[in-house]
Motif scaffolding. Structure first.
Motif, PDB file in Angstrom:
ATOM      1  N   SER A 156       0.850  -1.183   0.000  1.00  0.00           N
ATOM      2  CA  SER A 156       0.000   0.000   0.000  1.00  0.00           C
ATOM      3  C   SER A 156       0.886   1.234   0.000  1.00  0.00           C
ATOM      4  O   SER A 156       1.873   1.301   0.730  1.00  0.00           O
ATOM      5  CB  SER A 156      -0.893   0.011   1.236  1.00  0.00           C
ATOM      6  N   THR A 157       0.532   2.213  -0.827  1.00  0.00           N
ATOM      7  CA  THR A 157       1.254   3.488  -0.817  1.00  0.00           C
ATOM      8  C   THR A 157       0.320   4.596  -0.313  1.00  0.00           C
ATOM      9  O   THR A 157       0.636   5.770  -0.407  1.00  0.00           O
ATOM     10  CB  THR A 157       1.762   3.840  -2.232  1.00  0.00           C
ATOM     11  N   ASP A 158      -0.831   4.193   0.209  1.00  0.00           N
ATOM     12  CA  ASP A 158      -1.826   5.136   0.728  1.00  0.00           C
ATOM     13  C   ASP A 158      -1.192   5.998   1.812  1.00  0.00           C
ATOM     14  O   ASP A 158      -0.541   5.488   2.712  1.00  0.00           O
ATOM     15  CB  ASP A 158      -3.012   4.348   1.311  1.00  0.00           C
ATOM     16  N   ARG A 159      -1.419   7.319   1.725  1.00  0.00           N
ATOM     17  CA  ARG A 159      -0.696   8.225   2.614  1.00  0.00           C
ATOM     18  C   ARG A 159      -1.512   8.692   3.809  1.00  0.00           C
ATOM     19  O   ARG A 159      -1.106   9.624   4.525  1.00  0.00           O
ATOM     20  CB  ARG A 159      -0.165   9.418   1.837  1.00  0.00           C
ATOM     21  N   SER A 160      -2.665   8.073   4.075  1.00  0.00           N
ATOM     22  CA  SER A 160      -3.471   8.478   5.229  1.00  0.00           C
ATOM     23  C   SER A 160      -3.124   7.631   6.442  1.00  0.00           C
ATOM     24  O   SER A 160      -2.953   6.419   6.337  1.00  0.00           O
ATOM     25  CB  SER A 160      -4.955   8.324   4.904  1.00  0.00           C
ATOM     26  N   LEU A 161      -3.051   8.251   7.615  1.00  0.00           N
ATOM     27  CA  LEU A 161      -2.793   7.493   8.844  1.00  0.00           C
ATOM     28  C   LEU A 161      -4.059   6.839   9.393  1.00  0.00           C
ATOM     29  O   LEU A 161      -4.001   6.101  10.370  1.00  0.00           O
ATOM     30  CB  LEU A 161      -2.163   8.398   9.913  1.00  0.00           C
ATOM     31  N   ARG A 162      -5.214   7.133   8.775  1.00  0.00           N
ATOM     32  CA  ARG A 162      -6.436   6.449   9.204  1.00  0.00           C
ATOM     33  C   ARG A 162      -6.321   4.985   8.769  1.00  0.00           C
ATOM     34  O   ARG A 162      -5.911   4.698   7.644  1.00  0.00           O
ATOM     35  CB  ARG A 162      -7.659   7.090   8.551  1.00  0.00           C
ATOM     36  N   ILE A 163      -6.673   4.074   9.658  1.00  0.00           N
ATOM     37  CA  ILE A 163      -6.607   2.650   9.327  1.00  0.00           C
ATOM     38  C   ILE A 163      -7.780   2.332   8.404  1.00  0.00           C
ATOM     39  O   ILE A 163      -8.940   2.407   8.812  1.00  0.00           O
ATOM     40  CB  ILE A 163      -6.659   1.801  10.618  1.00  0.00           C
ATOM     41  N   ALA A 164      -7.488   2.032   7.148  1.00  0.00           N
ATOM     42  CA  ALA A 164      -8.549   1.876   6.143  1.00  0.00           C
ATOM     43  C   ALA A 164      -8.026   1.124   4.934  1.00  0.00           C
ATOM     44  O   ALA A 164      -6.810   1.019   4.734  1.00  0.00           O
ATOM     45  CB  ALA A 164      -9.037   3.257   5.714  1.00  0.00           C
ATOM     46  N   PRO A 165      -8.945   0.581   4.099  1.00  0.00           N
ATOM     47  CA  PRO A 165      -8.509  -0.063   2.853  1.00  0.00           C
ATOM     48  C   PRO A 165      -7.704   0.932   2.012  1.00  0.00           C
ATOM     49  O   PRO A 165      -8.078   2.096   1.917  1.00  0.00           O
ATOM     50  CB  PRO A 165      -9.828  -0.419   2.158  1.00  0.00           C
TER      51      PRO A 165
ATOM     52  N   LYS B  30      -7.115  25.678  11.202  1.00  0.00           N
ATOM     53  CA  LYS B  30      -7.764  24.504  11.780  1.00  0.00           C
ATOM     54  C   LYS B  30      -7.414  23.276  10.935  1.00  0.00           C
ATOM     55  O   LYS B  30      -7.044  23.417   9.778  1.00  0.00           O
ATOM     56  CB  LYS B  30      -9.278  24.712  11.881  1.00  0.00           C
ATOM     57  N   PRO B  31      -7.532  22.080  11.537  1.00  0.00           N
ATOM     58  CA  PRO B  31      -7.116  20.891  10.797  1.00  0.00           C
ATOM     59  C   PRO B  31      -7.953  20.733   9.530  1.00  0.00           C
ATOM     60  O   PRO B  31      -9.108  21.121   9.488  1.00  0.00           O
ATOM     61  CB  PRO B  31      -7.403  19.754  11.767  1.00  0.00           C
ATOM     62  N   SER B  32      -7.325  20.163   8.541  1.00  0.00           N
ATOM     63  CA  SER B  32      -7.994  19.905   7.268  1.00  0.00           C
ATOM     64  C   SER B  32      -9.274  19.116   7.497  1.00  0.00           C
ATOM     65  O   SER B  32      -9.338  18.247   8.369  1.00  0.00           O
ATOM     66  CB  SER B  32      -7.050  19.092   6.392  1.00  0.00           C
ATOM     67  N   SER B  33     -10.272  19.388   6.690  1.00  0.00           N
ATOM     68  CA  SER B  33     -11.513  18.615   6.817  1.00  0.00           C
ATOM     69  C   SER B  33     -11.404  17.308   6.037  1.00  0.00           C
ATOM     70  O   SER B  33     -12.321  16.514   6.000  1.00  0.00           O
ATOM     71  CB  SER B  33     -12.682  19.445   6.294  1.00  0.00           C
ATOM     72  N   SER B  34     -10.230  17.086   5.409  1.00  0.00           N
ATOM     73  CA  SER B  34     -10.112  15.902   4.550  1.00  0.00           C
ATOM     74  C   SER B  34     -10.000  14.622   5.361  1.00  0.00           C
ATOM     75  O   SER B  34     -10.197  13.536   4.835  1.00  0.00           O
ATOM     76  CB  SER B  34      -8.911  16.051   3.620  1.00  0.00           C
ATOM     77  N   GLY B  35      -9.721  14.706   6.629  1.00  0.00           N
ATOM     78  CA  GLY B  35      -9.725  13.493   7.430  1.00  0.00           C
ATOM     79  C   GLY B  35      -8.519  13.361   8.327  1.00  0.00           C
ATOM     80  O   GLY B  35      -7.580  14.155   8.260  1.00  0.00           O
ATOM     81  N   PHE B  36      -8.537  12.343   9.139  1.00  0.00           N
ATOM     82  CA  PHE B  36      -7.482  12.096  10.119  1.00  0.00           C
ATOM     83  C   PHE B  36      -6.180  11.698   9.423  1.00  0.00           C
ATOM     84  O   PHE B  36      -6.169  10.805   8.587  1.00  0.00           O
ATOM     85  CB  PHE B  36      -7.937  10.981  11.061  1.00  0.00           C
ATOM     86  N   GLY B  37      -5.087  12.342   9.809  1.00  0.00           N
ATOM     87  CA  GLY B  37      -3.764  11.921   9.341  1.00  0.00           C
ATOM     88  C   GLY B  37      -3.570  12.008   7.849  1.00  0.00           C
ATOM     89  O   GLY B  37      -2.957  11.120   7.247  1.00  0.00           O
ATOM     90  N   GLU B  38      -4.124  13.052   7.235  1.00  0.00           N
ATOM     91  CA  GLU B  38      -3.927  13.217   5.780  1.00  0.00           C
ATOM     92  C   GLU B  38      -3.127  14.468   5.448  1.00  0.00           C
ATOM     93  O   GLU B  38      -2.657  14.617   4.330  1.00  0.00           O
ATOM     94  CB  GLU B  38      -5.281  13.218   5.071  1.00  0.00           C
ATOM     95  N   VAL B  39      -3.017  15.381   6.424  1.00  0.00           N
ATOM     96  CA  VAL B  39      -2.212  16.595   6.234  1.00  0.00           C
ATOM     97  C   VAL B  39      -1.054  16.520   7.221  1.00  0.00           C
ATOM     98  O   VAL B  39      -1.255  16.126   8.381  1.00  0.00           O
ATOM     99  CB  VAL B  39      -3.069  17.850   6.508  1.00  0.00           C
ATOM    100  N   PHE B  40       0.142  16.864   6.754  1.00  0.00           N
ATOM    101  CA  PHE B  40       1.307  16.758   7.630  1.00  0.00           C
ATOM    102  C   PHE B  40       2.064  18.075   7.688  1.00  0.00           C
ATOM    103  O   PHE B  40       1.993  18.885   6.755  1.00  0.00           O
ATOM    104  CB  PHE B  40       2.223  15.626   7.139  1.00  0.00           C
ATOM    105  N   THR B  41       2.788  18.277   8.763  1.00  0.00           N
ATOM    106  CA  THR B  41       3.591  19.496   8.889  1.00  0.00           C
ATOM    107  C   THR B  41       4.800  19.371   7.945  1.00  0.00           C
ATOM    108  O   THR B  41       5.098  18.275   7.462  1.00  0.00           O
ATOM    109  CB  THR B  41       4.064  19.689  10.341  1.00  0.00           C
ATOM    110  N   PRO B  42       5.503  20.478   7.680  1.00  0.00           N
ATOM    111  CA  PRO B  42       6.556  20.430   6.649  1.00  0.00           C
ATOM    112  C   PRO B  42       7.771  19.582   7.023  1.00  0.00           C
ATOM    113  O   PRO B  42       8.463  19.093   6.145  1.00  0.00           O
ATOM    114  CB  PRO B  42       6.977  21.893   6.487  1.00  0.00           C
ATOM    115  N   ASN B  43       8.021  19.410   8.340  1.00  0.00           N
ATOM    116  CA  ASN B  43       9.283  18.786   8.742  1.00  0.00           C
ATOM    117  C   ASN B  43       9.105  17.432   9.416  1.00  0.00           C
ATOM    118  O   ASN B  43       8.148  17.226  10.153  1.00  0.00           O
ATOM    119  CB  ASN B  43      10.028  19.726   9.696  1.00  0.00           C
TER     120      ASN B  43
END
Lengths: 369, 369
Positions: A156-165, B30-43
């Motif tokens: 998987s190369t999915d970049r979300s930390l949410r545990i999901a397919p 505020k955190p992205s509305s795209s979901g948990f763990g999908e936006v990351f800080t630059p470093n």
């Protein structure tokens, strides 16, 4: 190379023209002595997948460039990753041969499905293997017992930390010229039996070739090596023998009175990998008129068998390990040693397998690259 | 940043000068509305380790550049990878607070040891987290219930396909501004109970935060989502409730006659993760004079409890999920719904936790970044 078109549901790949350019100019004549899976051919066939656009066309990347991943890739955080292992053999005829890759192909699709990864149709999987090997054909080693180890991998190369397919994945085929698997002297091959650590369990994923099955085995393997054992013997919840490290296991029991020989191997369940060599050994044994029982052997039956002298032979088998005779077990700080065997079943089976794999006898199990 | 010297056995890192440069110039308010763990800080703070030379100095890499790995890395093939999850909160005072990171530090060291990965001393682990956060301090969100999710991760970068303890590894800390974990409406939070698929088992690794524990849960979670459930309720081999997805679980039973309320949560064994929030909830409950029993609840006790009306409340908890009330279970195609709760224990506990995490009440659990 011809243009190759792929689709999500059915991959289409056409055979490319053979590319026998030598790159680098001098592939090693024999596998590196540095060990199993440490030297790789220059090219990696790879395909990328996304849930939106399906599979990309297959393309070759340079192995030396490595793989580029997001830090958050769910293969790294949640082990959404599976693989296969098969080999290409240089036959005396000059042909390159594959050994039953159709079984790997079907097993790989099962592994992918279990992780909600995209699948590759079995025929396409075999075609992609051919595509990969033909590019680095001159890397198939010609020395005795050596082969080109083939490692198709899906991550998987999915970049979300949410545990999901996963919504994106990568498939690649890595090639490595190899000879034997074990660093240790396998003439004195002992397995360590530990209670309290389980590799697999009913309702788990031990019967599939998922990355997640291997991580928990590293520390027990380290303990085994410290005790001069080559692998661990894994037990199930009822102390039944399941696997020998990453090999399937076979026990040869002989009745002292009747002299009758029965071969036992654990049945396929949630805890036993359906090995290609396991399946081939079963077929070969039956063709040799040996009585085979696909039945569990418990730890107490194993130890009693050695103590009484009824267990006359034992061996592990797998694509990487081929057929490895086991001559002792270490359990509760005691060593249980089997009688010495000359020209036992393991030797005979290894001879037959080798003859097929290297094309010395004709078999539908060996197919041309 | 001051020069930082690290050693294999004990990492030494000194606090750098705060770097409050804003990069990119405008971190999201505020955190992205795209979901948990999908936006990351630059470093991304990272350290590399080899068996030969030990740990490198910590250095910052750009998150956007991703990670560069060998195709054969044993984190990808054998899941030799583990992680932690903790959060930094923006207090009203303007301070940034961490919540009990020492527990994560000790748990991380245990996870690493289980995979034969190098370890990081707990104090050093917390210092490295501070080092990472201070670089991207302006990314800690200030909106209600939001926080900066911290993901320290250790992966094997060993390039051999032989299954063995890793000879090289990478440690990195990824930061992501987040609000809630669940995409679904958690006001109607149902858990799916399936028989035949097990997350963890006695003798396994379910009590550690290893990547390998998560891959097998993806497909069952997909089935749960299809049935409009937010997570799976995991059972042990004796049908005991162990975890709710990746949360610990609490059951509130009330005796109809006496009106006495008892809170149950599964004991820590091979199948239950020792959660930071779990441990904090236990302490808070005891301080509230609630009777807590760290004892197994079986599936039949759970379903009977709902049917009889004795089970009056249920909630899951974890760093990502905070405290999530569960109001129904789906089992064998039947739905078991709990009575509606207003201002139940979950709400009270969440209020107390939030007050500590955001520094509204002083506690030794919340420490300054």
């Amino acid at each position: 190379m011809k243009r190759v078109v792929l689709q999500t549901t059915k991959l289409r790949s056409e055979m490319p023209k053979l590319n026998l350019r030598k790159e680098p100019p001098n592939p090693p004549k024999k596998p590196s002595s540095s060990g199993f899976g440490e030297v790789f051919t220059p090219n990696v066939l790879q395909l990328d997948w996304t849930a939106l656009s399906g599979w990309s066309k297959p393309r070759f990347a340079r192995q030396i460039d490595g793989i580029h991943m997001p830090y958050s890739a769910s293969s790294l955080h949640y082990a959404i990753s599976c693989f296969e292992g098969t080999k290409a053999y240089a036959a005396d005829s000059g042909k390159a041969l594959l050994f039953r890759p159709d079984i790997n192909a079907r097993r790989f699709a099962k592994s992918c499905r279990r992780l909600a990864l995209p699948t590759i149709q079995p025929e396409e999987f075999v075609r992609l293997i051919r595509l990969a090997i033909r590019r680095d054909l001159n890397w198939i080693p010609h020395t005795k017992d050596a082969a080109l180890y083939i490692r198709p991998t899906m991550i998987s190369t999915d970049r979300s930390l949410r545990i999901a397919p996963p919504k994106s994945a990568k498939f690649f085929i890595l090639l490595s010229p190899v000879s034997g698997y074990f660093k240790q002297n396998t003439k004195e091959a002992t397995l360590l039996i530990e209670r309290g650590t389980m590799r697999a369990w009913p309702g788990g994923t031990g019967a599939l070739k998922l990355a997640c099955n291997y991580a928990p085995t590293i520390l027990p393997l380290k303990r085994a090596h410290r005790k001069k054992c080559i692998q661990n013997l894994w037990l199930g919840p009822n102390d039944e023998c399941t696997e020998a490290g990453s090999m399937n296991i076979f026990f040869v029991f002989k009745c002292k009175r009747s002299g009758k020989r029965n071969v036992y191997t654990p049945p396929l369940d949630d805890m036993v990998l359906p090995g290609v060599i396991r399946s081939s050994v079963l077929t070969l044994l039956r063709s040799m008129d040996v009585v085979v029982r696909v039945e569990s052997v418990s730890l107490s039956e194993l130890l009693e068998g050695i103590t009484c002298g009824n267990l006359v032979e034992c061996f592990g088998c797998g694509t990487a390990a081929t057929i490895t005779p086991i001559n002792a077990f270490r359990c509760d700080n005691r060593k249980y040693t089997l009688p010495e065997v000359r020209d036992g079943l393991a030797t005979k089976l290894l001879g037959k397998l080798r003859a097929i794999q290297y094309g010395r006898i004709v078999s539908r199990w060996a197919i041309s690259v």
